[in-house]
Design a protein around this motif. Structure first.
Motif, mmCIF file in Angstrom:
data_model
loop_
_atom_site.group_PDB
_atom_site.id
_atom_site.type_symbol
_atom_site.label_atom_id
_atom_site.label_comp_id
_atom_site.label_asym_id
_atom_site.label_seq_id
_atom_site.Cartn_x
_atom_site.Cartn_y
_atom_site.Cartn_z
ATOM 1 N N ALA A 171 -7.538 16.532 -2.821
ATOM 2 C CA ALA A 171 -6.549 15.884 -3.707
ATOM 3 C C ALA A 171 -6.664 14.374 -3.541
ATOM 4 C CB ALA A 171 -5.142 16.368 -3.362
ATOM 5 N N PRO A 172 -7.666 13.757 -4.144
ATOM 6 C CA PRO A 172 -7.852 12.305 -3.996
ATOM 7 C C PRO A 172 -6.709 11.539 -4.664
ATOM 8 C CG PRO A 172 -9.330 13.132 -5.677
ATOM 9 C CD PRO A 172 -8.662 14.341 -5.066
ATOM 10 N N HIS A 173 -6.443 10.395 -4.068
ATOM 11 C CA HIS A 173 -5.382 9.538 -4.611
ATOM 12 C C HIS A 173 -5.797 8.964 -5.958
ATOM 13 C CE1 HIS A 173 -2.641 6.044 -4.879
ATOM 14 N NE2 HIS A 173 -1.781 6.868 -4.224
ATOM 15 N N LEU A 174 -4.777 8.619 -6.704
ATOM 16 C CA LEU A 174 -5.040 8.085 -8.044
ATOM 17 C C LEU A 174 -5.892 6.832 -7.979
ATOM 18 C CD1 LEU A 174 -4.434 8.208 -11.096
ATOM 19 C CD2 LEU A 174 -2.376 6.844 -10.632
ATOM 20 N N HIS A 175 -5.679 5.983 -6.970
ATOM 21 C CA HIS A 175 -6.389 4.705 -6.851
ATOM 22 C C HIS A 175 -7.405 4.741 -5.734
ATOM 23 C CE1 HIS A 175 -3.506 3.010 -9.655
ATOM 24 N NE2 HIS A 175 -2.490 3.395 -8.875
ATOM 25 N N SER A 176 -7.965 5.890 -5.411
ATOM 26 C CA SER A 176 -8.872 5.993 -4.273
ATOM 27 C C SER A 176 -10.119 5.135 -4.474
ATOM 28 C CB SER A 176 -9.264 7.459 -4.042
ATOM 29 O OG SER A 176 -9.891 7.973 -5.222
ATOM 30 N N GLU A 177 -10.687 5.135 -5.680
ATOM 31 C CA GLU A 177 -11.894 4.344 -5.927
ATOM 32 C C GLU A 177 -11.589 2.850 -5.806
ATOM 33 O OE1 GLU A 177 -14.914 5.397 -6.249
ATOM 34 O OE2 GLU A 177 -14.261 7.477 -6.033
ATOM 35 N N ALA A 178 -10.453 2.441 -6.350
ATOM 36 C CA ALA A 178 -10.090 1.027 -6.255
ATOM 37 C C ALA A 178 -9.852 0.631 -4.812
ATOM 38 C CB ALA A 178 -8.845 0.745 -7.095
ATOM 39 N N LEU A 179 -9.222 1.511 -4.039
ATOM 40 C CA LEU A 179 -8.986 1.199 -2.634
ATOM 41 C C LEU A 179 -10.276 1.150 -1.846
ATOM 42 C CD1 LEU A 179 -5.774 3.346 -1.989
ATOM 43 C CD2 LEU A 179 -5.933 0.860 -2.179
ATOM 44 N N LYS A 180 -11.244 2.053 -2.168
ATOM 45 C CA LYS A 180 -12.543 1.989 -1.513
ATOM 46 C C LYS A 180 -13.239 0.660 -1.799
ATOM 47 C CE LYS A 180 -13.605 6.963 -1.275
ATOM 48 N NZ LYS A 180 -14.521 8.027 -1.749
ATOM 49 N N ALA A 201 -5.463 -0.937 8.017
ATOM 50 C CA ALA A 201 -4.420 -0.887 7.003
ATOM 51 C C ALA A 201 -4.998 -0.498 5.643
ATOM 52 C CB ALA A 201 -3.733 -2.253 6.896
ATOM 53 N N MET A 202 -6.211 -0.986 5.305
ATOM 54 C CA MET A 202 -6.818 -0.643 4.028
ATOM 55 C C MET A 202 -7.314 0.798 4.005
ATOM 56 S SD MET A 202 -6.369 -3.163 2.070
ATOM 57 C CE MET A 202 -7.304 -2.420 0.756
ATOM 58 N N MET A 203 -7.715 1.359 5.155
ATOM 59 C CA MET A 203 -8.242 2.716 5.189
ATOM 60 C C MET A 203 -7.145 3.757 5.356
ATOM 61 S SD MET A 203 -11.676 2.121 7.487
ATOM 62 C CE MET A 203 -12.135 3.840 7.330
ATOM 63 N N ALA A 204 -5.942 3.338 5.725
ATOM 64 C CA ALA A 204 -4.862 4.296 5.979
ATOM 65 C C ALA A 204 -4.537 5.144 4.758
ATOM 66 C CB ALA A 204 -3.623 3.541 6.467
ATOM 67 N N LEU A 233 0.835 -1.210 0.000
ATOM 68 C CA LEU A 233 0.000 0.000 0.000
ATOM 69 C C LEU A 233 0.867 1.257 0.000
ATOM 70 C CD1 LEU A 233 -2.834 -1.094 2.475
ATOM 71 C CD2 LEU A 233 -3.064 -0.679 0.013
ATOM 72 N N GLN A 234 1.976 1.202 0.747
ATOM 73 C CA GLN A 234 2.894 2.349 0.765
ATOM 74 C C GLN A 234 3.510 2.578 -0.608
ATOM 75 O OE1 GLN A 234 5.713 1.578 3.860
ATOM 76 N NE2 GLN A 234 4.184 1.766 5.532
ATOM 77 N N GLN A 235 3.808 1.480 -1.298
ATOM 78 C CA GLN A 235 4.355 1.641 -2.654
ATOM 79 C C GLN A 235 3.351 2.351 -3.556
ATOM 80 O OE1 GLN A 235 5.546 -2.163 -4.131
ATOM 81 N NE2 GLN A 235 7.072 -2.521 -2.506
ATOM 82 N N ILE A 236 2.089 2.033 -3.421
ATOM 83 C CA ILE A 236 1.061 2.677 -4.266
ATOM 84 C C ILE A 236 0.946 4.151 -3.914
ATOM 85 C CG2 ILE A 236 -1.440 2.768 -4.658
ATOM 86 C CD1 ILE A 236 -1.500 -0.192 -4.657
ATOM 87 N N THR A 237 0.962 4.485 -2.616
ATOM 88 C CA THR A 237 0.800 5.889 -2.222
ATOM 89 C C THR A 237 1.995 6.721 -2.624
ATOM 90 O OG1 THR A 237 1.678 5.351 -0.046
ATOM 91 C CG2 THR A 237 -0.717 5.289 -0.301
ATOM 92 N N ARG A 238 3.183 6.113 -2.671
ATOM 93 C CA ARG A 238 4.373 6.884 -3.013
ATOM 94 C C ARG A 238 4.543 7.056 -4.524
ATOM 95 N NH1 ARG A 238 6.957 3.675 1.031
ATOM 96 N NH2 ARG A 238 7.845 2.407 -0.643
ATOM 97 N N GLN A 239 4.098 6.106 -5.325
ATOM 98 C CA GLN A 239 4.395 6.147 -6.758
ATOM 99 C C GLN A 239 3.433 7.065 -7.485
ATOM 100 O OE1 GLN A 239 3.926 2.198 -8.182
ATOM 101 N NE2 GLN A 239 1.697 2.211 -8.073
ATOM 102 N N GLY A 240 3.884 7.623 -8.564
ATOM 103 C CA GLY A 240 3.038 8.425 -9.425
ATOM 104 C C GLY A 240 2.521 7.566 -10.552
ATOM 105 N N GLU A 241 2.097 8.230 -11.566
ATOM 106 C CA GLU A 241 1.585 7.506 -12.719
ATOM 107 C C GLU A 241 2.747 6.937 -13.519
ATOM 108 O OE1 GLU A 241 -1.000 9.759 -15.101
ATOM 109 O OE2 GLU A 241 -2.431 10.172 -13.516
ATOM 110 N N ASN A 242 2.823 5.661 -13.667
ATOM 111 C CA ASN A 242 3.832 5.010 -14.496
ATOM 112 C C ASN A 242 3.237 3.709 -15.016
ATOM 113 O OD1 ASN A 242 4.257 2.988 -12.397
ATOM 114 N ND2 ASN A 242 5.298 4.631 -11.277
ATOM 115 N N THR A 243 4.061 2.973 -15.700
ATOM 116 C CA THR A 243 3.555 1.790 -16.407
ATOM 117 C C THR A 243 3.287 0.628 -15.466
ATOM 118 O OG1 THR A 243 5.837 1.106 -16.810
ATOM 119 C CG2 THR A 243 4.755 2.407 -18.515
#
Length: 1418
Positions: free
Chosen positions: A1151-1160, A1139-1142, A1087-1097
């Motif tokens: 400023a919603p996260h890029l994957h906020s809907e998927a995480l919800k 952990a899932m809601m963090a 989850l930390q990797q997702i929050t830290r990374q930007g848009e990439n492949t």
């Protein structure tokens, strides 16, 4: 149509005398004793003629005033003087209108319709192999008199018929007409006045010597007449009960004894006596109709030549009742010998009986045929040495039609009449139907009125009257192979045609092919129903007739294909039968001359000869036909056929040179050799011609064409045949020529030069050519020849000479390949290895060959040279070499198979392992070799030990070659030395492969893991290697491994940071929190990797990793939550939710996260999963206690909360609906159960079903009345006497006696199932006599107060369950709730065991019913 007493009835009783039937049975050698039969000689009269009867025909003298038939009928009865008709001219009266007749025939409704008569003509012959078997003819003389009588008196219709040398016809007016064998009316017995008193004649019988006639009448009287004088001898009125008609009356072989059968179904024995000049008749009842009505009787009649047969002294009588067959003996005392029931049959079918003497196993005994319906049974009657009669059942005949008559025509042939008036001629032994004839035109007379006894008021049973509808006993009779059929206006006779008649009949119908087939079947003795002495010149006449017709009917115009087809259909038949008759003279002279008139017919004829010539069935063909045959096939360009024909023909009469030229030009080499050999006794010339073709290209080094290869192969085969004494291409050389031919061929082969040799020709050209063409096959030919040689001086010289020439040709020339040279020396080695060898070969030549084959300078054809040398050694050539030198040269040349051969001779098996490992073509075979040495008995312990040590020395090579095979080898033979093997494997990768093959059962090797006794340290060593070389397969491998320690394994996985594996092992150990912590840390890191990374492949890939890790963590929690308390569950699920809601807490609404809907969505999945284990208020309380959401940020989790509330509302609605449905089902079930249990019983009767007395029979207070649900009522005392009780759950219950006894399979062990069927039904109501007076009976109250369900209530409940088939809704919901907590998401579970209970959804009878349950009627 209506039945009346004047309907026509016919009876034929057979009386035997002497005539032409002698010819019928002469063809059966086993029946010589039956060869003389009496028969009416009607050969001329029975042919159909157009002229009417006249005086000349019967040779009757004319009288001045002939009496009329009317005067005869009206004449008063006079016993003293009989009337003899002197003038038959009155019979020449035209036939009256057929509409004036009344008949009981099946065809009677159509009898007056002349167009229908045309339709009813006899069916056309089938022209099968048997042709027309039966000849049927009209007896014009008798038929005309029947018609004449009908003109005079309207109802004067024929009634019954019997005959021997005389023919008797009974009439419905009470008269008996007696005809002689020339159809002349000789006697008219009786009068119309007597007929009016007695009624119609219903049965007739003539005794053996034709001196007495018995007449039975429709009103029951019996008369006896003297046939010589025409006097009435007896008038019997008291032989049987009055008021019954006579159905049958039969003389026995004893002229003083007769049998009669009346319409009451009784059978009486009539004994005729004459005391003091007074004729009397005594009657004895043999069978009473009250015991079963007899409708057919048949006494056994024996021929005069069989009068001394031991069976005749019993005077056997067969009787057929409506239910069974009886065979009784009248003498010496009345005795029943056999009864046979019919079984199931049509009640309207007619019982039939017929006796005949047949030959079985060289003994002649009577056989009784009986049938009713469509099955004919045959019973063979024998007498044993003790005097007792034995009846043996023979093969029965099953038909597809019902019978109304059965007649023996001879001992092998029977004639059957079916219910639609079709005759079937059957061969008894083969049961083959020979012919079918329709006889509806006869308008057969039936006996219906007499079986119904209409003349006496119809006082018969309904069953007998039903049988009488089709009864025609008296209208059909047989005598001496002839069968007479009585119709309303005619009498027909049928007999077997003689064999000549049957052939002539087919010829008249222009069925020549069938005529030939039939004649040939007579010739072979395979024909059926044969009559007459056979001669064999008929086939020749038929063949000529057939050939003439084939030529005359040939299409004169049209396509040639039409003519060819015509002759292809006809000419082969002529050829076949000529050869079958062995008449080649007829075939090649008259037949060939006849067919040669047409060129197409001639060609077809010649082509027909080919298969017979090729199969050697036709030899000795005339020269002209042979010449025409070859020319014909040559013209049609069928040269292969010509060659095949020539080698099967005697060609000495042909032009030899011309034939040879033709064969050479058309490349017919087999035929050419055959002509040289057979025509000229020349064996060398064909070889020279063939050598001239194949030698030049071989000497020039050119490749042979396909044609030249064929010639070379033929040459080799031809030489082999000559040297072996066999003719080419088939047959044998004459014995006197065999030595000469062998010498000629040898001299030819070893010639120094050919006949027309050029200066450049090398020596021994023929041997050289054959060696170049095919060395191996040529040497094989020589080897076979050497084996046939006798050990004489000349043979030894020839062999040595050939060997010297072979060595000189091949060794001194370099143009032969190693394979060819090796073949020569292999051949020599085999010859030298023979015990009686006389050949001499210089040993230095073998050394030269060894050098040549093992030459290291030449690397070409390595495998070929090795194989050649191996064959040489195996053939015995090893004795020609020094073994040490041979091994050194083989190792130098890398001939490892040679080394193996030599080491095996010296039992140095360990060195053979090196041979396998060095040979790239056979290195994988080393495992099988080692296994065989170590397992197959016969090798010493030292040899096995040396092999194992060698294998250990090369263990790394073996493992790298095939790890699975190496592991299997170690586990099979040296399981206790596994640690030693591991120490020898220094390469870690090889060690890993070895251990994986040894320990992992999925590798497919056949090793018993329990017998290995591998220590855990080895398994852990394998796991550590697995973590290094294949970390992705650790978990699935651990699931199948057994022998490892958890603590040490966990340390290994932690060492290599395999977190998933560590979590699996901790869970297996029972440390659920520890496993959860590891999985949670992996989830948080992802989850930390997702929050830290930007848009990439790699975003989608990272999100997929998060989802997979989350699903594994949820599955871990679900698997273990069932075994945890509420606090421990919260310790698992709440950290996972946090952990899932963090990540959602860190990202704000702005400023919603890029994957906020998927995480919800993933968070909602966690909430849904934990809702099954954590209460909803606790989840909400935990969320609201979070400081972030407690300060007014509920909007961020509004979607989650609303989703939870929707889920709660859905589950609440589902629960309420389910509860309502269950309540409705329970209420419905209880209502129906109560209604079923309290419903009253309705007895079927008011009396006890055992004693059949009223239920108020007894007045005792203790006697109860028991009523069952099936409606039967009993006294309890009666049931006790019948032992109608059954033990159910320790209690004694009543069972219904009537239902239980009617169901034979209702045993006590099946009571539970019988209760459900209502068969074994306990009492529902028990009533005592006081029950009706006082309802307060304490016993009754006590019975109703029992708390358990009695079997009646259980039955009602079972019926209720059957109304609502399938599982209950409660069972379905219970199953679903258990499945909800199953291991659905366990990723590391491996092969988990199934549920302990059987699922209702897996039941094949499960049906989901969406309709409401049925409503039962009150």
């Amino acid at each position: 149509m209506e039945n009346s007493p004047d309907h026509d009835k016919v009876e034929q009783n057979l009386c035997v005398k002497t005539t032409t039937e002698e010819e019928l049975n002469k063809s059966f050698n086993l029946e010589a004793s039956l060869s003389k039969f009496s028969c009416i000689d009607l050969d001329k009269e029975l042919e159909l003629r157009n002229d009417l009867i006249d005086d000349k025909e019967f040779d009757i003298p004319q009288v001045d005033t002939p009496p009329t038939l009317e005067s005869i009928l009206n004449e008063t009865d006079d016993e003293d003087e009989s009337f003899v008709l002197e003038d038959p001219t009155l019979l020449n009266i035209d036939t009256i209108d057929s509409h004036s007749y009344d008949t009981s025939s099946v065809a009677s409704s159509d009898s007056g319709d002349r167009t229908n008569l045309k339709r009813k003509k006899k069916l056309p012959d089938s022209f099968s192999l048997h042709g027309s078997v039966m000849r049927h003819s009209l007896l014009k003389g008798i038929s005309a008199q029947i018609v004449s009588a009908a003109v005079s008196i309207l109802f004067f219709s024929p009634s019954f018929i019997t005959f021997s040398s005389l023919i008797a016809v009974g009439t419905s007016h009470g008269l008996a007409l007696i005809f002689d064998q020339n159809q002349a009316l000789r006697l008219c017995l009786g009068s119309t006045s007597v007929g009016g008193q007695y009624g119609a004649i219903s049965a007739l019988s003539i005794n053996n010597d034709c001196s007495r006639l018995l007449c039975g009448f429709a009103k029951g009287q019996i008369t006896m007449w003297d046939l010589a004088s025409g006097k009435l001898l007896r008038s019997i009125t008291d032989a049987h009960p009055p008021g019954t008609a006579i159905l049958h009356i039969k003389f026995t072989d004893d002229p003083t004894l007769a049998i009669c059968n009346d319409s009451g179904g009784s059978v009486f024995e009539l004994t005729f006596k004459r005391v003091m000049g007074v004729r009397t008749c005594e009657s004895r009842c043999l069978f009473s109709g009250s015991k079963g009505e007899v409708c057919c009787i048949e006494p056994l009649h024996s021929k005069p030549e069989l009068k001394d047969h031991p069976i005749t002294q019993f005077s056997l009588l067969a009787m057929a009742s409506l239910t069974k067959i009886l065979v009784i003996g009248l003498k010496p005392s009345l005795k029943v010998w056999m009864t046979f029931p019919y079984g199931r049959m049509d009640p309207s079918s007619v019982p039939l009986l017929a006796w005949h003497f047949v030959a079985v196993h060289n003994c002649v005994n009577p056989m009784l045929a009986f049938c009713r319906g469509d099955v004919v049974h045959f019973l063979l009657v024998k007498r044993d040495e003790s005097g007792a009669i034995h009846v043996t059942k023979q093969k029965y005949l099953h038909l597809y039609y019902d019978l109304i008559n059965f007649t023996w025509i001879n001992s092998r042939t029977v004639v059957l009449l079916d219910s639609v008036e079709k005759l079937h001629v059957i061969d008894r032994q083969t049961q083959e139907e020979l012919e079918t004839v329709e006889i509806s035109e006869v308008q057969l007379v039936y006996n219906s009125s007499h079986f119904k006894s209409l003349a006496t008021g119809g006082n018969v049973s309904q069953a007998l009257a039903l049988v009488g509808e089709k009864a025609c006993y008296q209208s059909i009779s047989s005598c001496g192979g002839q069968i007479f059929y009585l119709g309303t206006k005619s009498v027909y006779v049928m007999m077997l045609r003689s064999w000549r008649e049957r052939v002539d009949h087919l010829l008249k119908q222009d069925c020549l092919t069938e005529a030939l087939a039939l004649a040939w079947s007579f010739h072979e003795g395979k024909a059926k129903a044969v009559v007459g002495k056979k001669t064999y010149n008929e086939n020749r006449k038929i063949l000529f007739h057939y050939a003439d017709r084939a030529l005359k009917k040939c299409p004169e115009q049209g396509k040639i294909q039409v003519m060819e087809q015509h002759f292809q259909d006809t000419v082969p038949v002529i050829v076949d039968y000529c050869l079958l008759l062995q008449r080649k003279d007829l075939l090649f002279s008259q037949m060939y001359d006849k067919l040669s008139e047409n060129s197409v017919a001639k060609g077809v004829f010649l082509e027909c000869l080919e298969p017979y010539i090729l199969s050697d069935k036709l030899v000795g063909i005339t020269p002209q036909v042979m010449k025409d045959l070859l020319v014909h096939f040559q013209d049609k360009k069928l040269m292969e056929n010509v060659e095949a024909l020539i080698v099967h023909m005697d060609i000495t009469s042909l032009d030899i040179q011309q034939v040879i030229l033709m064969c050479w030009e058309n490349r017919l080499y087999d035929a050419m050799i055959y002509v040289y050999n057979r025509g000229m006794n020349e064996f060398i010339s064909p070889m020279e011609k063939l050598f001239k073709v194949i030698a030049p290209p071989l000497n020039a080094g050119k490749t042979l064409t396909d044609e030249q290869v064929v010639m070379g192969n033929k040459l080799l085969v031809y030489i082999s045949c000559c040297l072996a004494g066999r003719a080419y291409p088939l047959g044998d050389i004459p014995e006197d020529l065999v030595p000469l031919v062998k010498n000629q061929v040898f001299e030819f082969l070893i010639r120094l030069h050919s006949a027309e040799a050029s200066p450049e020709e090398e020596i021994y050209p023929y041997v050289r050519t054959l060696l170049h063409f095919d060395t191996r096959e040529f040497l094989n030919v020589l080897a076979l020849t050497f084996e046939d040689f006798k050990n004489d001086k000349q043979a030894v010289e020839y062999q040595q000479r050939i060997v010297d020439i072979l060595l000189k040709v091949m060794v001194e020339n370099s143009d032969f390949t190693p394979s060819q040279v090796g073949c020569l020396f292999t051949f020599l080695a085999r010859q030298l290895a023979k015990p009686d060898n006389t050949l001499f070969v210089n040993r230095t030549l073998f050394d030269q060959v060894l050098e040549f084959l093992c030459s290291p300078d030449d690397d070409s054809r390595h495998s070929e040279r090795q194989q050649v040398l191996l064959e040489l050694l195996q053939a015995g050539g090893i004795v020609q070499f020094e073994e040490s030198r041979l091994i050194r040269m083989a190792e130098k040349a890398e001939f490892y198979q040679i080394c193996e051969f030599m080491y095996e001779r010296e039992h140095q098996y360990d060195k053979i392992i090196d041979c396998y490992l060095r040979d790239p073509l056979r290195e994988e075979e080393v495992f099988n070799y080692i296994h065989n040495i170590l397992s197959i008995p016969g090798h010493s312990a030292e040899e096995k030990q040396s092999v194992w040590h060698k294998a250990m020395d090369h263990i790394e090579e073996l493992v790298s070659l095939r790890p699975c095979k190496a592991a299997e080898l170690v586990a099979t033979h040296f399981s206790e030395q596994i640690e030693t093997v591991i120490k020898k494997l220094q390469n870690q990768l090889l060690l890993f492969k070895f251990l994986r093959s040894l320990l992992d059962p999925r590798e497919g090797i056949h090793i018993n893991q329990e017998s290995l006794q591998i220590s855990p340290s080895i398994t852990e060593q394998f796991i550590e290697l697995l973590c290094q070389f294949s970390p992705n397969h650790v978990i699935e491998t651990l699931q199948v491994l057994e022998c490892y320690r958890l603590e040490e394994t966990i340390q290994i996985t932690q060492k290599y940071q395999l977190h998933e594996v560590t979590a699996y092992l901790l869970e297996k150990k029972g440390d659920i929190p520890g496993a959860f912590v590891i999985m949670l840390e992996r989830l948080q890191s992802k989850l930390q990797q997702i929050t830290r990374q930007g848009e990439n492949t790699k975003e989608d890939l990272s999100l997929k990793d998060v989802e997979d890790t989350m699903v594994e963590t949820i599955a871990l929690c679900q698997r273990n939550s069932h075994n945890l308390n509420q606090q421990q569950r919260e310790a698992l699920w709440f950290p996972l939710l946090e952990a899932m809601m963090a990540p959602q807490k860190l990202s704000g609404a702005a400023a919603p996260h890029l994957h906020s809907e998927a995480l919800k969505s993933l968070t909602m999945q966690v909430l849904n999963s934990m809702a099954a284990f954590i209460a909803l208020p606790s989840i909400l309380q935990r969320i609201l206690q979070d400081p972030v959401y407690g300060k007014g940020k509920l909007g961020e989790i509004q979607g989650l909360i609303l989703g939870m509330l929707d889920t709660f509302n859905y589950e609440q609605t589902l629960l309420e609906t389910t509860t309502s449905l269950l309540n409705q089902d329970l209420h419905w079930s209880l209502c129906n159960l109560r209604a079923s249990v309290t419903r009253g019983l309705n007895p079927k009767q008011d009396y006890c079903s055992i004693c059949l007395q009223q239920y108020k029979r007894h007045q005792e207070m203790t006697d109860e009345i028991i009523v069952f649900s099936c409606g039967h009522l009993y006294h309890s005392f009666c049931l006790q006497s019948k032992e109608c009780t059954v033990e159910i759950e320790g209690q004694t219950r009543w069972t219904c006696y009537k239902c239980n006894s009617s169901n034979k399979v209702g045993k006590l062990s099946e009571n539970s199932s019988e209760i459900k069927r209502g068969r074994v039904t306990p009492s529902q109501v028990k009533m005592s006599p006081s029950y009706h007076q006082s309802r307060g009976d304490p016993a009754a109250k006590k019975a109703t107060a029992e708390p358990v369900l009695d079997p009646q209530q259980i039955q009602a409940f079972d019926q209720l369950c059957r109304l609502y088939r399938g599982s209950s809704r409660l069972a379905l919901l219970t199953e679903l709730s258990q499945n909800r907590g199953s291991d659905s998401y366990r990723p590391f579970s491996g092969s988990q065991s199934g549920h302990a209970f059987a699922s209702v959804f897996q039941n094949e009878n499960f049906q989901l019913q969406l309709t409401p349950p049925p409503v039962t009627e009150d």
